[in-house]
Scaffold this active site. Structure first.
Site, PDB file in Angstrom:
ATOM      1  N   ASP A 200      29.652  34.495  45.191  1.00 21.10           N
ATOM      2  CA  ASP A 200      29.899  36.086  44.497  1.00 21.10           C
ATOM      3  C   ASP A 200      29.886  35.704  42.879  1.00 21.10           C
ATOM      4  OD1 ASP A 200      30.038  36.756  46.795  1.00 21.10           O
ATOM      5  OD2 ASP A 200      32.176  37.144  46.918  1.00 21.10           O
ATOM      6  N   ASN A 289      32.787  44.033  38.909  1.00 26.50           N
ATOM      7  CA  ASN A 289      34.062  43.832  39.693  1.00 26.50           C
ATOM      8  C   ASN A 289      35.001  44.831  39.339  1.00 26.50           C
ATOM      9  OD1 ASN A 289      33.267  42.576  41.850  1.00 26.50           O
ATOM     10  ND2 ASN A 289      34.499  40.614  41.402  1.00 26.50           N
ATOM     11  N   ALA A 331      37.937  42.065  45.897  1.00 21.20           N
ATOM     12  CA  ALA A 331      38.338  40.981  45.094  1.00 21.20           C
ATOM     13  C   ALA A 331      39.694  41.151  44.708  1.00 21.20           C
ATOM     14  CB  ALA A 331      37.147  41.007  43.938  1.00 21.20           C
ATOM     15  N   TYR A 332      39.904  41.070  43.323  1.00 20.52           N
ATOM     16  CA  TYR A 332      41.209  41.018  42.738  1.00 20.52           C
ATOM     17  C   TYR A 332      42.074  42.214  43.378  1.00 20.52           C
ATOM     18  CZ  TYR A 332      44.870  39.990  39.289  1.00 20.52           C
ATOM     19  OH  TYR A 332      46.000  39.657  38.812  1.00 20.52           O
TER      20      TYR A 332
END
Length: 457
Positions: A200, A289, A331-332
């Site tokens: 990614d 992102n 993600a995060y």
């Protein structure tokens, strides 16, 4: 009853709302439009004969007003029912075409080449020797068998890089490869397609080369997770050929436009972020992102004011705040407790990081709104910013960070389609809802209600 509000006219209005169009929040020219190849609508059901209502033009509302926005007929939609823009006998949406946010229909996002692609950018995972073999196979095949112009980063051929030690490969293809340096050479308008070999992070790195429109991205999974890289490399020749022939679905991954406005700067005085061009500000970024606001090494809580469309909605006190795209929601943001949002959903996720409050939950706001972050007046320290993990910098009191949905998405090529790829990633990479199945009660017939069964202690 008013002629304009008759049942036939309302029904006709529902049929004429063929594109998924919703009003964009706030200003009048904040629309994000994508031109997508669409299929032909068809139906196998036989409709009973009915009285035909008066025909309306393609660009007209049910009340007779016209719009310059072309509402093309859609094929079967994954979103379900299109919204009706007629509200009661006399209500409708303000006739202002630029105030609409056009949502691409997932079922119609098909790759279509206007001309045959000739140039391809190949990006590989850094500091991973296991990718070198696949990289050399792919580049050699693209040059020798597909007659394509291949772009690679100049550092791949440096003496300190392992690839340069393969003299046979370098001597044979060096003169046929185009090289560039990040931050020095502009690739805008030069690349027809991007191929990534890695995880990614490799796709995030490649998207950073393009701060305006991005070529279609085909990502092969050769990394650790591979949530955004759905293609296996085993049969790369067949898969790349299919894409070059235009047989592929796309996922349009929204990006965020971020501008850091220093106190007293011209960008700080602009009324809305939409009026700030990327080229006008040296501190303008597009992220795929998320943007992270955190307290860094400070022993104090971060204390920032959060504005949405110019209105102060709350103050964030905690370790920080994540402003995420739908792509970044897995993600995060998901680690911090945010919901996982499909990348085709037009939204921005606001997720606090360890907030000092039991009631501060993540929220999702519409794509297109302007979000502004400022250090609170009574804050004990500054905060730090990072954009997709890069370009880390300090935000001082008096400065602000302005964010909205960017006009330029990343067109990610699907291995199967938008839905299958995303849920396969949730199951395969994140092990979403993995649980042993409950055992059946084998001694009780499946047709028997438990209410009729006497359960003994």
């Amino acid at each position: 009853m008013d002629k304009k509000g008759s049942p036939d006219k309302v029904a006709e209005g529902r049929r004429k709302a063929n594109s998924m169009i919703v009003p964009a929040p706030g200003s009048e020219d904040r629309s994000v439009n994508f031109k997508i190849s669409e299929g032909n609508a068809s139906s196998s059901e036989t409709q009973p004969p009915r009285k035909q209502p008066q025909k309306l033009s393609r660009n007209s509302f049910p009340n007779g007003s016209t719009s310059s926005t072309t509402r093309s007929r859609r094929a079967r939609s994954l979103y379900g029912v299109s919204p009706c823009c007629q509200f009661g006998p006399k209500g409708t949406i303000l006739d202002n075409s630029s105030s609409f946010l056009t949502i691409p229909d997932p079922s119609s996002q098909k790759l279509k080449w206007v001309k045959a692609p000739l140039t391809v950018l190949v990006v590989k995972k850094m500091y991973d020797d296991s990718v070198l073999s696949a990289f050399k196979k792919l580049v050699s095949w693209l040059v020798e068998f597909k007659n394509m112009v291949v772009y690679i980063e100049k550092k791949y051929l440096d003496k300190n890089y392992l690839l340069s030690q393969d003299e046979e490969f370098v001597d044979h293809l060096k003169t046929k490869l185009q090289t560039f340096e990040e931050g020095k050479d502009d690739l805008t308008g030069k690349i027809d397609m991007i191929i990534c070999l890695g995880g990614d992070g490799t796709l995030l790195y490649a998207s950073n080369f393009f701060q305006t429109n991005v070529p279609p991205v085909m990502a092969f999974n050769m990394g650790s997770l591979g949530f955004l890289t759905p293609f296996p490399f085993d049969n790369f020749k067949e898969q790349v050929t299919n894409v070059l022939e235009g047989h592929a679905d796309l996922t349009l991954r929204y990006r965020l436009k971020c501008v850091v406005c220093k106190s007293g700067s011209e960008s700080h005085k602009v009324s809305h972020i939409k009026h700030i061009n990327n080229s006008d500000s040296k501190q303008s970024y597009l992220v795929l992102n998320e943007v992270v606001v955190d307290r860094a090494q400070s022993p104090y809580l971060s204390n920032v004011d959060l504005f949405v469309e110019g209105k102060l909605v709350t103050s964030v006190q905690g370790d920080g705040l994540i402003i995420s795209t739908p792509t970044g929601s897995t993600a995060y943001a998901v680690s911090a407790g945010a919901s996982m949002v499909h990348p085709s959903v037009p939204a921005i996720i606001l997720c606090p990081i360890c907030p000092h409050s039991l009631s501060f939950r993540p929220v999702i706001v519409p794509a297109g709104v302007e979000i502004k972050i400022m250090v609170a007046e009574n804050a004990r320290s500054s905060v730090w910013l990072s954009f997709d993990g890069r370009n880390r910098q300090e935000l001082m009191q008096g400065d602000c960070l302005r964010i909205t949905t960017a006009q330029y998405p990343v067109p990610s090529i699907c291995a199967r389609d938008q839905i299958d790829d995303w849920f396969a990633g949730l199951a395969g990479c994140l092990h979403w809802n993995v649980r042993q199945q409950q055992k059946p009660l084998s001694s009780i017939p499946s047709t028997t209600s438990l209410d009729s069964v006497e359960l003994s202690n």
